[in-house]
Write an enzyme that holds these catalytic residues in place. Structure first.
Site, PDB file in Angstrom:
ATOM      1  N   ARG A  35       0.847  -1.195   0.000  1.00  0.00           N
ATOM      2  CA  ARG A  35       0.000   0.000   0.000  1.00  0.00           C
ATOM      3  C   ARG A  35       0.885   1.249   0.000  1.00  0.00           C
ATOM      4  O   ARG A  35       2.095   1.145   0.148  1.00  0.00           O
ATOM      5  CB  ARG A  35      -0.947  -0.018   1.212  1.00  0.00           C
ATOM      6  N   GLY A  36       0.211   2.411  -0.149  1.00  0.00           N
ATOM      7  CA  GLY A  36       0.978   3.650  -0.278  1.00  0.00           C
ATOM      8  C   GLY A  36       1.226   3.869  -1.769  1.00  0.00           C
ATOM      9  O   GLY A  36       1.639   2.945  -2.476  1.00  0.00           O
ATOM     10  N   ALA A  37       0.945   5.092  -2.226  1.00  0.00           N
ATOM     11  CA  ALA A  37       0.928   5.339  -3.673  1.00  0.00           C
ATOM     12  C   ALA A  37       2.206   4.907  -4.416  1.00  0.00           C
ATOM     13  O   ALA A  37       2.119   4.141  -5.383  1.00  0.00           O
ATOM     14  CB  ALA A  37       0.611   6.817  -3.914  1.00  0.00           C
ATOM     15  N   ARG A  79      -7.451  -0.553  -7.133  1.00  0.00           N
ATOM     16  CA  ARG A  79      -7.729   0.604  -6.267  1.00  0.00           C
ATOM     17  C   ARG A  79      -7.813   1.854  -7.145  1.00  0.00           C
ATOM     18  O   ARG A  79      -7.000   2.016  -8.065  1.00  0.00           O
ATOM     19  CB  ARG A  79      -6.634   0.791  -5.189  1.00  0.00           C
ATOM     20  N   GLN A  88      -2.641   2.946   9.792  1.00  0.00           N
ATOM     21  CA  GLN A  88      -1.309   2.954   9.144  1.00  0.00           C
ATOM     22  C   GLN A  88      -0.298   3.766   9.957  1.00  0.00           C
ATOM     23  O   GLN A  88       0.897   3.474   9.938  1.00  0.00           O
ATOM     24  CB  GLN A  88      -1.406   3.551   7.728  1.00  0.00           C
ATOM     25  N   ASP A 106      -1.853  10.754  -2.683  1.00  0.00           N
ATOM     26  CA  ASP A 106      -2.226   9.670  -3.601  1.00  0.00           C
ATOM     27  C   ASP A 106      -2.497  10.183  -5.001  1.00  0.00           C
ATOM     28  O   ASP A 106      -2.320   9.474  -5.981  1.00  0.00           O
ATOM     29  CB  ASP A 106      -3.442   8.911  -3.064  1.00  0.00           C
ATOM     30  N   ASN A 140      -5.259  12.524  -0.186  1.00  0.00           N
ATOM     31  CA  ASN A 140      -4.387  11.704   0.672  1.00  0.00           C
ATOM     32  C   ASN A 140      -5.303  11.019   1.685  1.00  0.00           C
ATOM     33  O   ASN A 140      -6.527  11.194   1.680  1.00  0.00           O
ATOM     34  CB  ASN A 140      -3.326  12.574   1.357  1.00  0.00           C
ATOM     35  N   LYS A 141      -4.719  10.215   2.538  1.00  0.00           N
ATOM     36  CA  LYS A 141      -5.485   9.415   3.501  1.00  0.00           C
ATOM     37  C   LYS A 141      -6.554  10.246   4.211  1.00  0.00           C
ATOM     38  O   LYS A 141      -6.303  11.392   4.602  1.00  0.00           O
ATOM     39  CB  LYS A 141      -4.508   8.792   4.511  1.00  0.00           C
TER      40      LYS A 141
HETATM   41  O1  MRU Z   1      -4.734   3.337   1.932  1.00  0.00           O
HETATM   42  P1  MRU Z   1      -3.257   3.506   1.916  1.00  0.00           P
HETATM   43  O2  MRU Z   1      -2.591   2.964   3.133  1.00  0.00           O
HETATM   44  O3  MRU Z   1      -2.640   3.012   0.628  1.00  0.00           O
HETATM   45  O4  MRU Z   1      -3.070   5.086   1.935  1.00  0.00           O
HETATM   46  C1  MRU Z   1      -1.783   5.612   1.894  1.00  0.00           C
HETATM   47  C2  MRU Z   1      -1.744   7.093   1.967  1.00  0.00           C
HETATM   48  O5  MRU Z   1      -2.742   7.777   2.019  1.00  0.00           O
HETATM   49  C3  MRU Z   1      -0.402   7.714   1.868  1.00  0.00           C
HETATM   50  O6  MRU Z   1      -0.334   8.884   2.622  1.00  0.00           O
HETATM   51  C4  MRU Z   1      -0.134   8.056   0.389  1.00  0.00           C
HETATM   52  O7  MRU Z   1      -0.326   6.924  -0.415  1.00  0.00           O
HETATM   53  C5  MRU Z   1       1.206   8.571   0.184  1.00  0.00           C
HETATM   54  S1  MRU Z   1       2.428   7.322   0.384  1.00  0.00           S
HETATM   55  C6  MRU Z   1       3.919   8.020   0.128  1.00  0.00           C
END
Ligand code: MRU
Length: 343
Positions: free
Chosen positions: A52-54, A95, A202, A243, A253-254
């Site tokens: 996970r994470g962009a 996703r 997270q 993201d 973002n999250k």
């Molecule tokens: O749902 P996730 O855990 O994939 O969400 C991640 C985030 O929102 C991060 O802040 C974002 O992807 C940036 S990661 C460098």
């Protein structure tokens, strides 16, 4: 437990026929590496947030497409490209919000289509090399973001971050955590604060683990405590990841990020978004058009609890991301520099 910071977040397994990841759903309790090669399992790993994470999703998708290219079996170039496109579309549907996923897959498809050779096995090898390049470039980008962002952290600062935009969401330095890692390497004394990040934690499970493991003075707080931290003067700067960033710098973002930005504006605290340029989606004019993922109600009502903590049949609102208006953002830090906004 094997030290997780010595393990790549995403890598090719031996023989390059599988992608190896740390299963992030098991952290912080267990560091387990899994090798994935089947299309449904590659899709599931993104969907279920094992990876996970962009930026990490982007690198994973490029490697996954390389792995899948080996089992297509078509010897004719056009038929091969058609099958490869189907696999890319399938992975891309896992996703919706992080643009790095579609970016990496379309980079891979461009490379395959631009290949001058008709030899499918040569294209497969090229796809592997390009996935490695996407991975290697990402690592360099993270360091650049870290160096730029570290210049903003002064001795004695309190630094707040949300979700996990660290090495587990990326490769080595992360994006929002990169300034902290570099400042720490440079001997700057600061305190890191991690929002726990409901509902999937997270921040608590991943960022708190990463930063404390790196020897950074780290404090965990629930999401609804951030404004109180700001009011008490403990926070001097905020870094978050992204993201997808629209052309006008509205940033997805999250979930919860926009609340932080609103509170930061109120308290006059600088709020920075850290992301590779691959997270900027010029095709989207404003945040209103960024697709926002909705996730399972059980993540809010049951997950992490010994027993359900909400009435049966209650309606649940569970978007995974929100959009922070560009007017609330002080600056966006990419590998190319700090772009200051009015926020
Ligand atoms: O749902 P996730 O855990 O994939 O969400 C991640 C985030 O929102 C991060 O802040 C974002 O992807 C940036 S990661 C460098």
């Amino acid at each position: 437990m094997k030290a997780f910071d010595s393990i790549d977040t995403v890598a090719f397994a031996e023989g390059n026929t599988a992608v190896r990841i740390i299963d992030q759903t098991l952290l912080p309790g267990e560091v387990k590496l899994i090798d994935i090669s089947k299309r449904e399992e590659l899709y599931e790993a993104i969907k279920k947030l094992r990876v996970r994470g962009a930026p990490a999703i982007g690198v994973f998708a490029a490697m996954a497409l390389s792995v899948l290219s080996r089992s297509i079996g078509e010897k004719d170039k056009d038929a091969f490209l058609l099958e490869l496109q189907k696999e890319a579309d399938y992975l891309n549907s896992s996703r919706p919000t992080a643009v790095n996923l579609s970016w990496a897959l379309s980079e891979m498809m461009k490379e395959a289509k631009a290949s001058e050779t008709d030899d499918v096995s040569a294209i497969i090898e090229h796809l592997y090399e390009h996935a490695v390049k996407i991975r290697d470039d990402e690592e360099v980008i993270e360091k650049k973001i870290g160096e730029l962002g570290a210049s903003l952290i002064k001795d004695g600062y309190g630094v707040l971050t949300h979700c996990n935009a660290g090495r587990l969401a990326c490769l080595k330095y992360g994006t929002a955590t990169a300034p902290m890692y570099i400042a720490h390497e440079n001997g700057v004394n600061f305190r890191a604060y991690c929002d726990e990040t409901r509902p999937l934690l997270q921040g608590a499970r991943l960022t708190a683990l990463e930063l404390s493991d790196a020897g950074i003075d780290t404090t965990l707080n629930c999401d609804n405590m951030s404004s109180s931290l700001m009011k008490s003067g403990k926070i001097d700067i905020i870094f978050v990841g992204a993201d997808r960033i629209a052309a006008n710098y509205d940033t997805a973002n999250k979930i919860g990020t926009s609340l932080l930005a609103i509170a930061a504006k109120h308290y006059g605290i600088p709020f920075y978004v850290c992301a590779p340029t691959s997270t900027i989606d010029e095709s989207i004019k404003t945040g209103a058009d960024i697709p926002i993922e909705e996730r399972e109600p059980s993540e809010v009502t049951e997950m992490w609890y010994e027993k359900r903590m909400a009435p049966e049949n209650i309606k649940v609102y569970n978007p995974a991301f929100d959009v922070t208006d560009h007017s609330l953002i002080t600056g966006v830090i990419t590998e190319n520099g700090i772009h200051y906004l009015k926020g």
